[in-house]
Scaffold this motif. Structure first.
Motif, PDB file in Angstrom:
ATOM      1  N   GLY A  39      -4.207  -8.814   9.161  1.00 19.84           N
ATOM      2  CA  GLY A  39      -2.867  -8.368   8.656  1.00 19.84           C
ATOM      3  C   GLY A  39      -2.127  -9.047   7.810  1.00 19.84           C
ATOM      4  O   GLY A  39      -1.087  -8.667   7.412  1.00 19.84           O
ATOM      5  N   ALA A  40      -2.660 -10.520   7.760  1.00 15.69           N
ATOM      6  CA  ALA A  40      -1.915 -11.522   6.801  1.00 15.69           C
ATOM      7  C   ALA A  40      -1.891 -11.158   5.302  1.00 15.69           C
ATOM      8  O   ALA A  40      -1.038 -11.529   4.767  1.00 15.69           O
ATOM      9  CB  ALA A  40      -2.262 -12.789   7.100  1.00 15.69           C
ATOM     10  N   GLY A  41      -2.871 -10.231   5.002  1.00 16.91           N
ATOM     11  CA  GLY A  41      -2.861  -9.889   3.542  1.00 16.91           C
ATOM     12  C   GLY A  41      -3.982 -10.740   2.857  1.00 16.91           C
ATOM     13  O   GLY A  41      -4.227 -10.538   1.592  1.00 16.91           O
ATOM     14  N   LYS A  42      -4.912 -11.269   3.519  1.00 18.21           N
ATOM     15  CA  LYS A  42      -6.121 -12.205   2.922  1.00 18.21           C
ATOM     16  C   LYS A  42      -6.934 -11.386   2.207  1.00 18.21           C
ATOM     17  O   LYS A  42      -7.180 -11.604   1.125  1.00 18.21           O
ATOM     18  CB  LYS A  42      -6.899 -12.846   4.014  1.00 18.21           C
ATOM     19  CG  LYS A  42      -6.126 -13.739   4.932  1.00 18.21           C
ATOM     20  CD  LYS A  42      -7.019 -14.446   6.092  1.00 18.21           C
ATOM     21  CE  LYS A  42      -7.578 -13.363   7.203  1.00 18.21           C
ATOM     22  NZ  LYS A  42      -6.736 -12.602   8.049  1.00 18.21           N
ATOM     23  N   SER A  43      -7.458 -10.174   2.897  1.00 21.97           N
ATOM     24  CA  SER A  43      -8.225  -9.309   2.083  1.00 21.97           C
ATOM     25  C   SER A  43      -7.637  -8.642   0.928  1.00 21.97           C
ATOM     26  O   SER A  43      -8.165  -8.511  -0.376  1.00 21.97           O
ATOM     27  CB  SER A  43      -8.784  -8.344   3.054  1.00 21.97           C
ATOM     28  OG  SER A  43      -9.836  -8.695   3.813  1.00 21.97           O
ATOM     29  N   THR A  44      -6.425  -8.282   0.928  1.00 21.88           N
ATOM     30  CA  THR A  44      -5.535  -7.804  -0.030  1.00 21.88           C
ATOM     31  C   THR A  44      -5.673  -9.005  -1.006  1.00 21.88           C
ATOM     32  O   THR A  44      -5.719  -8.581  -2.284  1.00 21.88           O
ATOM     33  CB  THR A  44      -3.947  -7.497   0.370  1.00 21.88           C
ATOM     34  OG1 THR A  44      -4.265  -6.440   1.372  1.00 21.88           O
ATOM     35  CG2 THR A  44      -3.199  -6.974  -0.736  1.00 21.88           C
ATOM     36  N   TYR A  93       0.840  -1.297  -0.101  1.00 19.88           N
ATOM     37  CA  TYR A  93       0.155   0.034  -0.117  1.00 19.88           C
ATOM     38  C   TYR A  93       0.906   1.223  -0.162  1.00 19.88           C
ATOM     39  O   TYR A  93       2.029   1.379   0.434  1.00 19.88           O
ATOM     40  CB  TYR A  93      -0.984  -0.018   1.366  1.00 19.88           C
ATOM     41  CG  TYR A  93      -2.015  -0.987   0.950  1.00 19.88           C
ATOM     42  CD1 TYR A  93      -3.052  -0.792   0.332  1.00 19.88           C
ATOM     43  CD2 TYR A  93      -2.003  -2.242   1.784  1.00 19.88           C
ATOM     44  CE1 TYR A  93      -4.042  -1.675   0.364  1.00 19.88           C
ATOM     45  CE2 TYR A  93      -2.738  -3.059   1.802  1.00 19.88           C
ATOM     46  CZ  TYR A  93      -4.037  -2.957   0.656  1.00 19.88           C
ATOM     47  OH  TYR A  93      -5.048  -4.009   0.498  1.00 19.88           O
TER      48      TYR A  93
END
Ligand code: ADP
Ligand code: MG
Length: 268
Positions: A58-63, A30
């Protein structure tokens, strides 16, 4: 590097079938962040699979979901969906994405049945181009499809309600009805079970299991590791990088979960 990535994927690829998702070396950051949100993520998914995406906050799943669905285009690496570009597959209505609860703007006034028929637009466009149906046929088959999809998720009696008036679980069922109506082949569901009631969970998991049996490919993020064990064929364990992807029992192990979450979790 390549070898390491391959060893993270403990899985025999089905012979001769085209991956529905082929993500190669996907990284994302980001704008104001120093750290990568996703770091060199490489994996494949095949038709009929239900894969649980597990990792801490915060692992980046949604990303990852936003990248796979085309919402976030700021990434490096290559992504092929069913052997083609993401954009072409979005246009063909191949992909359905259910965002995490907090990522949806519910201020827009829209009826439940309208949310479902929105999912049909890509199909209608294709039919118009391909088969040249009359307009009346669309609207009739349109409404019928939406009704059927809402029945499948047991939400047909809510068709004329405002989506805002529904509970979290009910909203998620409506999203699923949209994916059904759309006849999506790739379903991306960001925490579809978080905060939902028991009946919604049953309905959602029954529909997803049936869709996978019918050949759809499902990726769902889950906080519920025990649930993932019950439902998933494979697990993708993520914390910015892929810790491991493989059959459920080979990934949901105490050391790997500890590695991903930084602590032991209770259920072992
Ligand atoms: N829109 C954004 N702008 C800046 N940073 C973001 C944004 N969305 C997520 N992040 C950051 O990216 C990282 C991964 O977040 P996210 O993909 O939401 O993880 P998860 O869904 O696994 O909890 C986190 O450090 C988060 O703070
Ligand atoms: Mg998330």
């Amino acid at each position: 590097m390549k070898l390491l990535e391959q060893s993270n994927q403990d899985f025999e690829q089905p012979q001769g079938s085209m991956p529905v998702v082929a993500a190669d070396n996907i990284s994302a950051r980001y704008p104001l962040d120093k750290e990568l949100a996703l770091d060199s993520v490489t994996f494949t998914m095949f038709p009929g699979e239900l894969v649980a995406l597990i990792g801490p906050n915060g692992a980046g799943k949604s990303t990852l979901f936003k990248i796979l669905s085309g919402v976030n285009r700021r990434y490096s690496g290559t992504l092929l969906i069913d052997g083609a570009s993401l954009l072409s597959k979005q246009k063909a209505n191949f992909i359905a994405y259910m965002p995490q609860e907090g990522d949806i703007d519910w201020d827009y006034p829209i009826l439940v049945k309208e949310v479902v028929t929105l999912g049909l637009y890509g199909n209608i466009r294709q039919q118009k181009l391909g088969r040249l149906f009359g307009l009346a046929d669309y609207s009739a088959s349109h409404a019928a499809l939406a009704r059927k999809a809402l029945q499948t998720v047991e939400m047909d009696s809510y068709a004329n309600r405002d989506i805002k008036a529904l509970s979290g679980g009910q909203k998620k069922r409506v999203f699923l009805a949209r994916a059904l109506a759309q006849d999506a082949h790739l379903l991306l569901l960001d925490e579809p079970l978080s905060g939902v009631d028991q009946r919604s969970e049953e309905v959602i998991m029954n529909v997803l299991t049936e869709m996978a049996k019918a050949g759809a490919t499902v990726l769902m993020a889950s906080h519920d590791i025990a649930g993932a064990r019950r439902y998933a064929n494979r697990v993708l364990l993520l914390n910015k990088t892929i810790i491991k992807m493989g059959p459920t029992e080979s990934v949901i192990t105490e050391p790997l979960i500890k590695q991903a979450f930084g602590r032991s979790l209770h259920f072992f």
